[in-house]
Design an enzyme around this catalytic site. Structure first.
Site, short mmCIF file in Angstrom:
data_model
loop_
_atom_site.label_atom_id
_atom_site.label_comp_id
_atom_site.label_asym_id
_atom_site.label_seq_id
_atom_site.Cartn_x
_atom_site.Cartn_y
_atom_site.Cartn_z
N HIS A 47 0.82 -1.21 0.00
CA HIS A 47 0.00 0.00 0.00
C HIS A 47 0.86 1.27 0.00
CE1 HIS A 47 -4.07 -1.71 0.27
NE2 HIS A 47 -3.46 -2.73 0.86
N ALA A 135 -7.38 -12.45 -6.85
CA ALA A 135 -6.72 -13.09 -5.72
C ALA A 135 -5.55 -12.26 -5.21
CB ALA A 135 -6.24 -14.48 -6.14
N GLY A 136 -5.39 -11.04 -5.73
CA GLY A 136 -4.28 -10.19 -5.29
C GLY A 136 -3.03 -10.41 -6.12
N LEU A 137 -3.17 -11.02 -7.31
CA LEU A 137 -2.01 -11.26 -8.18
C LEU A 137 -2.08 -10.36 -9.42
CD1 LEU A 137 -1.90 -15.15 -7.85
CD2 LEU A 137 -0.54 -13.45 -6.61
N SER A 138 -2.89 -9.33 -9.31
CA SER A 138 -3.03 -8.32 -10.36
C SER A 138 -3.52 -8.87 -11.69
CB SER A 138 -1.71 -7.57 -10.56
OG SER A 138 -2.00 -6.36 -11.18
N SER A 139 -4.57 -9.67 -11.62
CA SER A 139 -5.19 -10.11 -12.87
C SER A 139 -5.69 -8.90 -13.65
CB SER A 139 -6.34 -11.09 -12.59
OG SER A 139 -7.20 -10.57 -11.61
N SER A 140 -6.06 -7.80 -12.95
CA SER A 140 -6.58 -6.64 -13.68
C SER A 140 -5.49 -5.98 -14.52
CB SER A 140 -7.24 -5.64 -12.73
OG SER A 140 -6.36 -5.28 -11.71
N GLU A 172 -8.31 1.65 -15.66
CA GLU A 172 -8.70 1.20 -14.33
C GLU A 172 -9.15 2.37 -13.44
OE1 GLU A 172 -6.29 -1.87 -12.77
OE2 GLU A 172 -7.59 -2.17 -11.04
N ASP A 184 1.01 -1.91 -10.31
CA ASP A 184 0.66 -3.12 -11.05
C ASP A 184 0.97 -3.03 -12.54
OD1 ASP A 184 -0.07 -4.03 -8.62
OD2 ASP A 184 -2.22 -3.82 -8.91
C1 GLA Z 1 -3.74 -3.30 -5.14
C2 GLA Z 1 -3.52 -2.11 -6.05
C3 GLA Z 1 -2.03 -1.72 -6.11
C4 GLA Z 1 -1.46 -1.56 -4.70
C5 GLA Z 1 -1.77 -2.80 -3.86
C6 GLA Z 1 -1.36 -2.64 -2.41
O1 GLA Z 1 -3.17 -4.45 -5.68
O2 GLA Z 1 -3.96 -2.41 -7.36
O3 GLA Z 1 -1.90 -0.53 -6.86
O4 GLA Z 1 -1.94 -0.39 -4.12
O5 GLA Z 1 -3.17 -3.07 -3.86
O6 GLA Z 1 0.01 -2.58 -2.28
#
Ligand code: GLA
Length: 412
Positions: A47, A135-140, A172, A184
């Site tokens: 963050h 899942a927090g692996l930046s699929s977006s 986004e 990301d």
């Molecule tokens: C998400 C956001 C990122 C980053 C993380 C936290 O994945 O897309 O830009 O802020 O949370 O580190």
């Protein structure tokens, strides 16, 4: 790592499956081209991106695969393996606001590309891949950067990775409405295999740092907790940090962003912040310090220290930033009790999703089943454990003119 799973499907299998489904969805595969864009896992700098701080993401060897071809008219048709609904729209009549469907991500990118580059040919695009979604692996970012890269390629515009990043961020932030930082798209566009990206989000300067092949490995455990409410909670954290910075600026006039405010100033301003904003600002100030310490630990090959810093980040995300869940805390605790695990933390925004475990390469035997068993004892179900390798930015598979390229491109 025994007991773990590689995310399903090797590349050739995924492409053949995509080709088959493209035929079903759009009829014929003549002229179709294939692209890949990775996901990412962030080791340190949680963050911090939207607070102007440094981050340390690794690109994965798993991500989004796209099958795409141009049309003779200006129609755009978007479809995804994970959804039975598809979207059709004219290039000159793209919606101005989000539709609430998965297609918003590629649509936002397309809108930006048409504005920046003009759009001459309609498109048919099918999205697939082997990355756990949401899942927090930046699929977006994997989808948005991959979409921009593929479209600029087939429109025969210059394939500028920074143009892809701009389109991804605009899609986004402005179209989908997530107030995300820059980490990301930079991570999935610029990171190279065997390296992590050191990205300073205050000025977007970056460098690639070697990962010391074989010195440590990375596993990702999906807690299976859906991040359905994550968007609102994420935007709320962004707003809280902005408010904390407003209140701290008086005491630190030279600061340009929250990252610039030292931990001592945050503590001295506790009364002005109040308890909640104090916790958020404290996380940011201490995470900035930890992330610089992690960079130096990595560079001198001190993986014990790197691991401890990663685990401290989790504690801070749990207690100060308040974005963890009982499932993620359990995965981290269980993993850390395994000899050879250097550190573990939740990855991505939190509120569910995945935890990342960093461990000594020689200690992998049995780790996945240990985590699975420990989690099952507490929650009555098995989490998915993935073993990823580090990957690198977007690419075209079998570009026309390469061996196998022209034959595959015509779909014979
Ligand atoms: C998400 C956001 C990122 C980053 C993380 C936290 O994945 O897309 O830009 O802020 O949370 O580190």
């Amino acid at each position: 790592m025994h007991g773990s799973q590689d995310a399903p499907g090797d590349e050739a299998g995924i492409v053949e499956d995509l080709r088959h489904r493209f035929l079903e969805r759009f009829g014929g595969t003549e002229g179709v081209r294939f692209f890949f864009c990775p996901g990412r896992v962030n080791l340190m700098g949680a963050h911090l991106d939207y607070n102007g701080g440094p981050v340390m993401p690794v690109a994965l060897d798993h991500g989004t695969y796209l099958a795409l071809r141009t049309r003779d008219d200006d129609r755009v048709r978007l479809a995804a393996n994970l959804s039975s609904t598809s979207l059709e729209v004219g290039l000159r009549e793209l919606p101005a606001t989000a539709t609430g469907s998965w297609a918003d991500y590629p649509l936002g990118v397309l809108r930006h590309l048409v504005l920046e580059f003009g759009g001459d040919a309609g498109l048919e695009v099918l999205f697939g891949g082997n990355l756990p979604i949401a899942a927090g692996l930046s699929s977006s970012a994997s989808i948005t950067v991959g979409t921009a890269f593929a479209i600029l390629t087939v429109w025969e515009r210059e394939r500028d990775l920074f143009a892809c990043i701009r389109a991804a961020l605009s899609g986004e932030r402005e179209f989908v409405g997530v107030k995300c930082g820059i980490m990301d798209p930079y991570a999935v566009a610029l990171t190279q295999p065997g390296h992590l990206l050191w990205l300073d989000c205050r000025d977007a300067s970056f460098e690639l740092l070697p990962l010391h092949r074989g010195a440590f490995e990375i596993a990702v455990v999906d807690s299976g907790v859906s991040r359905a409410l994550a968007r609102g909670a994420f935007n709320e954290r962004v707003a809280q940090c902005a408010e904390a910075f407003e209140r701290l600026k008086r005491a630190c006039p030279e600061a340009r962003c929250l990252r610039d405010v030292p931990a001592e100033v945050v503590e001295a301003e506790a009364a002005a912040l109040g308890p909640l904003l104090l916790r958020r600002a404290r996380h940011v100030a201490l995470e900035v310090r930890r992330t610089f310490a992690a960079k130096h630990a990595l560079l001198r090959g001190d993986f014990e220290t790197l691991g401890k810093l990663i685990s401290s980040t989790h504690e801070s995300l749990r207690d100060l930033y308040e974005v963890s869940t009982p499932e993620l805390d359990a995965i981290v605790d269980i993993a850390r009790s395994w000899p050879g695990v250097l550190g573990a933390r939740l990855t991505g925004a939190g509120f569910g999703g995945c935890a990342v475990i960093v461990f000594r390469a020689c200690s992998s035997e049995g780790l996945a089943s240990y985590v699975e068993r420990g989690f099952q004892d507490r929650f009555g179900r098995k989490p998915s454990v993935y073993s990823f390798r580090s990957g690198g930015g977007p690419r075209e598979l079998f570009p026309p003119g390469t061996v196998g390229g022209s034959e595959r491109a015509t779909g014979r």
